[in-house]
Scaffold this active site. Sequence first.
Site, PDB file in Angstrom:
ATOM      1  N   LYS A 125       0.854  -1.208   0.000  1.00  0.00           N
ATOM      2  CA  LYS A 125       0.000   0.000   0.000  1.00  0.00           C
ATOM      3  C   LYS A 125       0.875   1.238   0.000  1.00  0.00           C
ATOM      4  O   LYS A 125       2.041   1.187   0.406  1.00  0.00           O
ATOM      5  CB  LYS A 125      -0.930   0.030   1.212  1.00  0.00           C
ATOM      6  CG  LYS A 125      -0.257   0.086   2.598  1.00  0.00           C
ATOM      7  CD  LYS A 125       0.132   1.470   3.088  1.00  0.00           C
ATOM      8  CE  LYS A 125       0.779   1.448   4.461  1.00  0.00           C
ATOM      9  NZ  LYS A 125       1.698   2.517   4.766  1.00  0.00           N
ATOM     10  N   ASP A 154      -2.157  -1.746  10.044  1.00  0.00           N
ATOM     11  CA  ASP A 154      -2.443  -1.622   8.600  1.00  0.00           C
ATOM     12  C   ASP A 154      -3.089  -2.864   7.999  1.00  0.00           C
ATOM     13  O   ASP A 154      -3.427  -2.888   6.812  1.00  0.00           O
ATOM     14  CB  ASP A 154      -1.140  -1.400   7.816  1.00  0.00           C
ATOM     15  CG  ASP A 154      -0.510  -0.050   8.086  1.00  0.00           C
ATOM     16  OD1 ASP A 154      -1.226   0.835   8.568  1.00  0.00           O
ATOM     17  OD2 ASP A 154       0.683   0.090   7.793  1.00  0.00           O
TER      18      ASP A 154
HETATM   19  O1  C5P Z   1       0.526  -1.292  14.402  1.00  0.00           O
HETATM   20  P1  C5P Z   1       1.921  -1.460  13.944  1.00  0.00           P
HETATM   21  O2  C5P Z   1       2.594  -2.664  14.556  1.00  0.00           O
HETATM   22  O3  C5P Z   1       2.089  -1.417  12.466  1.00  0.00           O
HETATM   23  O4  C5P Z   1       2.696  -0.184  14.505  1.00  0.00           O
HETATM   24  C1  C5P Z   1       4.089  -0.120  14.648  1.00  0.00           C
HETATM   25  C2  C5P Z   1       4.427   1.025  15.604  1.00  0.00           C
HETATM   26  O5  C5P Z   1       4.073   2.278  15.022  1.00  0.00           O
HETATM   27  C3  C5P Z   1       3.655   0.975  16.911  1.00  0.00           C
HETATM   28  O6  C5P Z   1       4.340   0.224  17.859  1.00  0.00           O
HETATM   29  C4  C5P Z   1       3.591   2.436  17.298  1.00  0.00           C
HETATM   30  O7  C5P Z   1       4.795   2.840  17.918  1.00  0.00           O
HETATM   31  C5  C5P Z   1       3.511   3.162  15.973  1.00  0.00           C
HETATM   32  N1  C5P Z   1       2.115   3.489  15.595  1.00  0.00           N
HETATM   33  C6  C5P Z   1       1.465   4.524  16.252  1.00  0.00           C
HETATM   34  N2  C5P Z   1       0.171   4.831  15.894  1.00  0.00           N
HETATM   35  C7  C5P Z   1      -0.469   4.149  14.917  1.00  0.00           C
HETATM   36  C8  C5P Z   1       0.176   3.098  14.233  1.00  0.00           C
HETATM   37  C9  C5P Z   1       1.485   2.793  14.602  1.00  0.00           C
HETATM   38  O8  C5P Z   1       2.024   5.165  17.131  1.00  0.00           O
HETATM   39  N3  C5P Z   1      -1.712   4.484  14.590  1.00  0.00           N
END
Ligand code: C5P
Length: 302
Positions: A18, A154
């Site tokens: 994406k 995501d």
């Molecule tokens: O959800 P995901 O594992 O992809 O996110 C990786 C990191 O990115 C999270 O640990 C967080 O620190 C940050 N993040 C965030 N807010 C979001 C998505 C991700 O702070 N909406």
Amino acid sequence: MPQPGPEPDVLQACSPAKINLFLEVEGRREDGYHELTTVMGRVDLCDILNFRRTDDGRIRLRLAASGEERASPVSAGFPLDGQNLIVRAAAVLQEQSGTALGADIVVAKRIPLQAGLAGGSGNAAVTLRTLNRLWNCGLDESSLGELADSLGSDIRFLLTGSRIAVCTGRGNRVRPLPFCGQLHGVLMIPFSGNATAAVFRTLRTGAGQADRRHPAALLRALQEGRMQGLSGLCFNRLQHAAAELNPDVDRILKQLRHTAGNAMVTGSGSACFALTESARQARLLASRLRSRTDDQVIPFCI
Ligand code: C5P
């Protein structure tokens, strides 16, 4: 009446990447994540995953052993153990469904890691969907969505299969957008990656920031198929932090702006992209960029 055949024990799935056409950070949440408004688009760059059902309950993951993937720097650093989102997705599905089945999974990796292209999230989404079928788990969309949320922000978007969607919350409340057009561009990706958490930590957000951006004009243009000048409506709040953390991002943004007239980082980087007005223009831009850089240059389409 023809009888349904036996369930296959091998399935192949395409795991797309994406890009974020728009990303505003609305504020910090109590759970440590950030509240987002983002417009995501599914691009035609994808990994290929092959799944084979086994009876021993084990999940085995390996990279495709032949062809360009083995030598590719794209797969360098790709974990094959319990850290990998494919293995984690398979494990949560096993736990939720109680199945005793396992899988051999082979991945041909084309989507660069730590690039803001959600390569790992896409892998998790197709693993949930494909193993749900291969193992005959019978989980419905909402149960698969909950498993997706437990693995990352995501994954829901890629699980829905929509081409373009507005995503809010952590990025996991997905509203697909009616979109009949085609969007072309070129991705430019350095070999250095960005860690998402580090980019969010670098971001300086003031709650109620005065210059908060909204995607309304972009969404109208997309829905009405007005692709000209679309790059002017795109925005990414994480861009500054991504470029501050990684000088390659800064360099690539400048090069794209100079050559294509527009440039933006996707997600938290390190991949950047420029939009073009046609597939032909994307190919021309890609070959011009390739002659001047060692970075990966990939034309794409949404
Ligand atoms: O959800 P995901 O594992 O992809 O996110 C990786 C990191 O990115 C999270 O640990 C967080 O620190 C940050 N993040 C965030 N807010 C979001 C998505 C991700 O702070 N909406």
